[in-house]
Design a protein around this motif. Structure first.
Motif, PDB file in Angstrom:
ATOM      1  N   PRO A 132       0.665  99.203 -27.970  1.00  0.00           N
ATOM      2  CA  PRO A 132       0.951 100.112 -26.852  1.00  0.00           C
ATOM      3  C   PRO A 132       0.019  99.962 -25.649  1.00  0.00           C
ATOM      4  N   ASN A 133      -1.136  99.372 -25.853  1.00  0.00           N
ATOM      5  CA  ASN A 133      -2.094  99.245 -24.749  1.00  0.00           C
ATOM      6  C   ASN A 133      -2.128  97.847 -24.144  1.00  0.00           C
ATOM      7  N   LYS A 134      -1.188  97.006 -24.537  1.00  0.00           N
ATOM      8  CA  LYS A 134      -1.125  95.645 -23.996  1.00  0.00           C
ATOM      9  C   LYS A 134       0.102  95.503 -23.105  1.00  0.00           C
ATOM     10  N   SER A 135       0.051  94.556 -22.217  1.00  0.00           N
ATOM     11  CA  SER A 135       1.118  94.387 -21.219  1.00  0.00           C
ATOM     12  C   SER A 135       2.194  93.393 -21.619  1.00  0.00           C
ATOM     13  N   ARG A 136       1.958  92.606 -22.659  1.00  0.00           N
ATOM     14  CA  ARG A 136       2.859  91.496 -22.991  1.00  0.00           C
ATOM     15  C   ARG A 136       4.312  91.931 -23.194  1.00  0.00           C
ATOM     16  N   GLY A 137       4.548  92.978 -23.970  1.00  0.00           N
ATOM     17  CA  GLY A 137       5.916  93.442 -24.224  1.00  0.00           C
ATOM     18  C   GLY A 137       6.604  93.901 -22.955  1.00  0.00           C
ATOM     19  N   TYR A 138       5.873  94.619 -22.115  1.00  0.00           N
ATOM     20  CA  TYR A 138       6.442  95.094 -20.851  1.00  0.00           C
ATOM     21  C   TYR A 138       6.800  93.928 -19.932  1.00  0.00           C
ATOM     22  N   LEU A 139       5.927  92.927 -19.890  1.00  0.00           N
ATOM     23  CA  LEU A 139       6.204  91.739 -19.075  1.00  0.00           C
ATOM     24  C   LEU A 139       7.481  91.059 -19.542  1.00  0.00           C
ATOM     25  N   LYS A 140       7.601  90.843 -20.836  1.00  0.00           N
ATOM     26  CA  LYS A 140       8.760  90.120 -21.368  1.00  0.00           C
ATOM     27  C   LYS A 140      10.063  90.906 -21.174  1.00  0.00           C
ATOM     28  N   ILE A 141      10.020  92.218 -21.393  1.00  0.00           N
ATOM     29  CA  ILE A 141      11.227  93.023 -21.153  1.00  0.00           C
ATOM     30  C   ILE A 141      11.565  93.004 -19.668  1.00  0.00           C
ATOM     31  N   GLY A 142      10.554  93.120 -18.829  1.00  0.00           N
ATOM     32  CA  GLY A 142      10.795  93.065 -17.381  1.00  0.00           C
ATOM     33  C   GLY A 142      11.449  91.765 -16.967  1.00  0.00           C
ATOM     34  N   MET A 143      10.989  90.669 -17.528  1.00  0.00           N
ATOM     35  CA  MET A 143      11.578  89.367 -17.207  1.00  0.00           C
ATOM     36  C   MET A 143      13.021  89.294 -17.687  1.00  0.00           C
ATOM     37  N   ALA A 144      13.286  89.805 -18.892  1.00  0.00           N
ATOM     38  CA  ALA A 144      14.660  89.802 -19.421  1.00  0.00           C
ATOM     39  C   ALA A 144      15.575  90.643 -18.533  1.00  0.00           C
ATOM     40  N   LYS A 145      15.078  91.788 -18.093  1.00  0.00           N
ATOM     41  CA  LYS A 145      15.885  92.648 -17.212  1.00  0.00           C
ATOM     42  C   LYS A 145      16.149  91.938 -15.881  1.00  0.00           C
ATOM     43  N   ALA A 146      15.156  91.239 -15.362  1.00  0.00           N
ATOM     44  CA  ALA A 146      15.354  90.522 -14.095  1.00  0.00           C
ATOM     45  C   ALA A 146      16.382  89.407 -14.254  1.00  0.00           C
ATOM     46  N   ILE A 147      16.306  88.683 -15.355  1.00  0.00           N
ATOM     47  CA  ILE A 147      17.249  87.591 -15.597  1.00  0.00           C
ATOM     48  C   ILE A 147      18.679  88.111 -15.683  1.00  0.00           C
ATOM     49  N   THR A 148      18.844  89.302 -16.243  1.00  0.00           N
ATOM     50  CA  THR A 148      20.178  89.885 -16.379  1.00  0.00           C
ATOM     51  C   THR A 148      20.550  90.752 -15.171  1.00  0.00           C
ATOM     52  N   ASN A 149      19.777  90.615 -14.114  1.00  0.00           N
ATOM     53  CA  ASN A 149      20.032  91.270 -12.828  1.00  0.00           C
ATOM     54  C   ASN A 149      19.972  92.804 -12.903  1.00  0.00           C
ATOM     55  N   LYS A 150      19.185  93.319 -13.812  1.00  0.00           N
ATOM     56  CA  LYS A 150      18.917  94.757 -13.898  1.00  0.00           C
ATOM     57  C   LYS A 150      17.554  94.986 -13.247  1.00  0.00           C
ATOM     58  N   LEU A 151      17.560  94.850 -11.925  1.00  0.00           N
ATOM     59  CA  LEU A 151      16.297  94.758 -11.202  1.00  0.00           C
ATOM     60  C   LEU A 151      15.503  96.058 -11.199  1.00  0.00           C
ATOM     61  N   ASN A 152      16.161  97.197 -11.122  1.00  0.00           N
ATOM     62  CA  ASN A 152      15.415  98.461 -11.177  1.00  0.00           C
ATOM     63  C   ASN A 152      14.725  98.618 -12.528  1.00  0.00           C
ATOM     64  N   ASP A 153      15.419  98.237 -13.593  1.00  0.00           N
ATOM     65  CA  ASP A 153      14.809  98.290 -14.923  1.00  0.00           C
ATOM     66  C   ASP A 153      13.666  97.289 -15.021  1.00  0.00           C
ATOM     67  N   ALA A 154      13.854  96.109 -14.436  1.00  0.00           N
ATOM     68  CA  ALA A 154      12.803  95.089 -14.457  1.00  0.00           C
ATOM     69  C   ALA A 154      11.543  95.617 -13.772  1.00  0.00           C
ATOM     70  N   ILE A 155      11.712  96.208 -12.610  1.00  0.00           N
ATOM     71  CA  ILE A 155      10.563  96.756 -11.880  1.00  0.00           C
ATOM     72  C   ILE A 155       9.890  97.848 -12.707  1.00  0.00           C
ATOM     73  N   TYR A 156      10.686  98.692 -13.334  1.00  0.00           N
ATOM     74  CA  TYR A 156      10.149  99.774 -14.156  1.00  0.00           C
ATOM     75  C   TYR A 156       9.228  99.225 -15.253  1.00  0.00           C
ATOM     76  N   TYR A 157       9.717  98.241 -16.015  1.00  0.00           N
ATOM     77  CA  TYR A 157       8.925  97.698 -17.114  1.00  0.00           C
ATOM     78  C   TYR A 157       7.722  96.907 -16.607  1.00  0.00           C
ATOM     79  N   LEU A 158       7.912  96.160 -15.539  1.00  0.00           N
ATOM     80  CA  LEU A 158       6.779  95.414 -14.996  1.00  0.00           C
ATOM     81  C   LEU A 158       5.701  96.358 -14.467  1.00  0.00           C
ATOM     82  N   ASP A 159       6.110  97.442 -13.842  1.00  0.00           N
ATOM     83  CA  ASP A 159       5.136  98.442 -13.382  1.00  0.00           C
ATOM     84  C   ASP A 159       4.373  99.046 -14.561  1.00  0.00           C
TER      85      ASP A 159
END
Length: 106
Positions: free
Chosen positions: A24-51
């Motif tokens: 829960p205190n590491k960024s790796r999972g959030y980065l990977k989900i954010g990238m997956a959301k960006a690839i699938t053009n769910k950009l608001n979700d991507a920004i949310y997870y990357l933030d």
């Protein structure tokens, strides 16, 4: 990650959510989900997870670069440059960041 490379983004997201629960205190999972959301053009979700990932690790250059890419690709050059400048404070010679800044400047 393998599921992401195979285009199985829903399955990948389920496993990455589990990773976030385990780390829960590491960024790796959030980065990977954010990238997956960006690839699938769910950009608001991507920004949310990357933030969220950036909150866990404000010096994560991959997250900063991915946020810059999303903002640049959606026409928000000012936000893209802001993230790129943050990245360059951490890694002044980051070639991807420098290249994207040059692309934005054109």
């Amino acid at each position: 990650e393998a599921e992401g490379f195979q285009g199985k983004f829903d399955e990948a997201e389920q496993h990455l959510q589990q990773l976030i629960q385990l780390e829960p205190n590491k960024s790796r999972g959030y980065l990977k989900i954010g990238m997956a959301k960006a690839i699938t053009n769910k950009l608001n979700d991507a920004i949310y997870y990357l933030d969220l990932g950036l909150q866990k690790d404000p010096r994560n250059t991959e997250i900063l670069f991915n946020l810059a890419l999303i903002y640049n690709n959606t026409g928000n050059a000012q936000s893209a440059l802001s993230y790129l400048n943050q990245l360059l404070v951490i890694e002044p010679q980051n070639q991807r960041a420098l290249g994207l800044i040059n692309q934005i400047a054109r």
